[in-house]
Each structure stands twice: as C-alpha cells, then as structure tokens.
Design a protein around this motif. Sequence first.
Motif, PDB file in Angstrom:
ATOM      1  N   THR A   1      31.314  70.233  58.449  1.00  0.00           N
ATOM      2  CA  THR A   1      32.286  69.741  59.231  1.00  0.00           C
ATOM      3  C   THR A   1      33.234  68.698  58.521  1.00  0.00           C
ATOM      4  O   THR A   1      32.624  68.257  57.453  1.00  0.00           O
ATOM      5  CB  THR A   1      32.134  69.239  60.582  1.00  0.00           C
ATOM      6  OG1 THR A   1      31.055  68.385  60.302  1.00  0.00           O
ATOM      7  CG2 THR A   1      31.332  70.366  61.514  1.00  0.00           C
TER       8      THR A   1
ATOM      9  N   CYS B   1      35.667  72.229  61.778  1.00  0.00           N
ATOM     10  CA  CYS B   1      34.606  73.296  61.318  1.00  0.00           C
ATOM     11  C   CYS B   1      35.160  73.775  59.946  1.00  0.00           C
ATOM     12  O   CYS B   1      36.043  74.509  59.977  1.00  0.00           O
ATOM     13  CB  CYS B   1      34.364  74.290  62.299  1.00  0.00           C
ATOM     14  SG  CYS B   1      32.906  75.343  61.697  1.00  0.00           S
TER      15      CYS B   1
ATOM     16  N   VAL C   1      27.944  74.933  64.796  1.00  0.00           N
ATOM     17  CA  VAL C   1      28.452  73.423  64.963  1.00  0.00           C
ATOM     18  C   VAL C   1      28.110  72.920  66.180  1.00  0.00           C
ATOM     19  O   VAL C   1      28.875  73.798  67.155  1.00  0.00           O
ATOM     20  CB  VAL C   1      29.646  72.940  64.246  1.00  0.00           C
ATOM     21  CG1 VAL C   1      29.875  71.412  64.366  1.00  0.00           C
ATOM     22  CG2 VAL C   1      29.710  73.396  62.824  1.00  0.00           C
TER      23      VAL C   1
END
Length: 289
Positions: free
Chosen positions: A72, A115, A122
Amino acid sequence: MIQTKLDDRDDRIQYSDGWGVAGSEHEYKGTTTSTATKGAKFTFEFNGTSVSVFGTLPEATRPSLVSVHPHTSYTVDGGDPVFFSKKLADSIQYRIPFFVKGNLTNGTHTLVGTCVNDGSQVYIDYLIVGAPDNPPIDVSDSPQPNTGPPSSESSESVSSPPVSITSPYSQPPAASSAASSSISSPNLTPHIATIIGGIAGGFILVFIVLALFLWYCRWKRIEYMMSIRRSFSLSSRDSQTSSESLSKSDRNSLVSLPSDIIIYREGRRSLQSQPVSLSASSWNGNKIY
C-alpha cells in the motif's frame, strides 16, 4: 498531545469501489475493511498534527501468498507517497502500523491510502489522530473593536466560554490544587509558642507554691523558738520567786522529807522510815548533814 482512535467504519473515512468488510474479536471493535484490488483507495480528512494507520496481515495459507506481500501507499495533502509492504507469516498479525506521519502543522489535512498490487488482501483496522492539548486560536473569528453596539453574532462569540481539552497524559487539576493547598498550609509556630508558654507558666506556679511552703515552715520554726523562750522565761521567774520565798521563811520553818531520803550524819548512813523534820538551815546543796 491528545490522541483520538477511529474505527475503520467511521463515517469520516471514505472508501472507493473495491473494498469489502471483515473482522474478528481480536481486532478493534471486531471490524476491518479490506481490499485486494489494485488502485482501491480510501480518503480521510482530519484536524491535528499526526496520523497513523493500523491494520491486520493475514496468514500465509498458500505457498504462493508468501511471496505476494500486501503493498500500500499513503500520501498527506498530496505529498510524496510512502509505501508499506511486509512479508506474511504463518499466523495472523494484528495491529500492525501501516503508516505513521507526524510533525504536521496544526490544522486540516487529507490522508489518502491506496492498494498498490493485486493478489494479496489489505485489511484496515483503525486510525489514530494526534492533536495538541491547546488548539490554536483563530484570530479571524475574534471580534474587532468598534464604537457602535456589538452585533448579535459578535456578542455570542465573546460570551461563549472557551472549550478546554484535557489530555489523558496531563496532570489533573486536583493535583495542582492539592499542591497549592499543601503550600498554603498555616504556620504551626503559634501553636508551639502556646505550648512553651503553658510549660513556663507551670514552672512559675510550682516555684510560687514551693516558696510559700518554705516561708510557712520558717514561720512555724520561728513561732516554735519563741514559745520555747517564753516557757524558759516563765520557769526562770518561778524559780526565782521560790528561792526568794524560801529565804524569807527558812529561819523558823521546817522541811518535811519523805521516808526514802538517805540522810548522812556523822559518817553513817541510815534510811529513815519516818518523816524527819529538819530546819532549813541544815539544808546545804543536795545533801542533808
């Protein structure tokens, strides 16, 4: 510093398409928001000087997922992105810091999380926002001095009490009040002086009683000596009177002696069984001749 913790489901966090919901009892409030879609974003606007993002890393259930790390990126106010990636482990990892940013100016900021890759999930768990204890005063909102009567809006802004924010790490007011009360405690010197004065007064009273007792003993002794002198004077006067009366009548008077007096006569001693009448002229000292 005041720290505010926000759940991933807070309305102030805006998610784009591609995010779903998850969660377990080990996570904050039992919720998480997750995505495995590349380019999925969340946006968060806040007031403070720092911001942090915490999430969950899933376990590596398949060998192919070990090499695919959750990846991320994060930006604040459109600045340079900060990337985060961490290798998955054999067990789930909770409360992992994905992003931490501090030393911001105290004001409104915008955080954007994205992301970066596909294939690895995530999970966003919660966010923490930090703010100083005393928020800055907005000078533009303060009323300006004027000669006319104040408007209703300016009167309301002046009369409204200031909002005080208490930090959990700051000292409570009770402690300061206790410290001030301990500093302003009354001086104990007058109490000690009273005790010392009472002790001194007691010693003075004992001294006065002792002096009166000694004076009384001396007075009794003087009185006793005077009584002895009076007795001695009276006895001497009686003795003198007796001797004078005897000298006047001893020529023709007789002395009657008791029967147990020993009479010495011509070198012999005899005990008279009957009273003996002698003239006073034959009395010489303590013996009768």
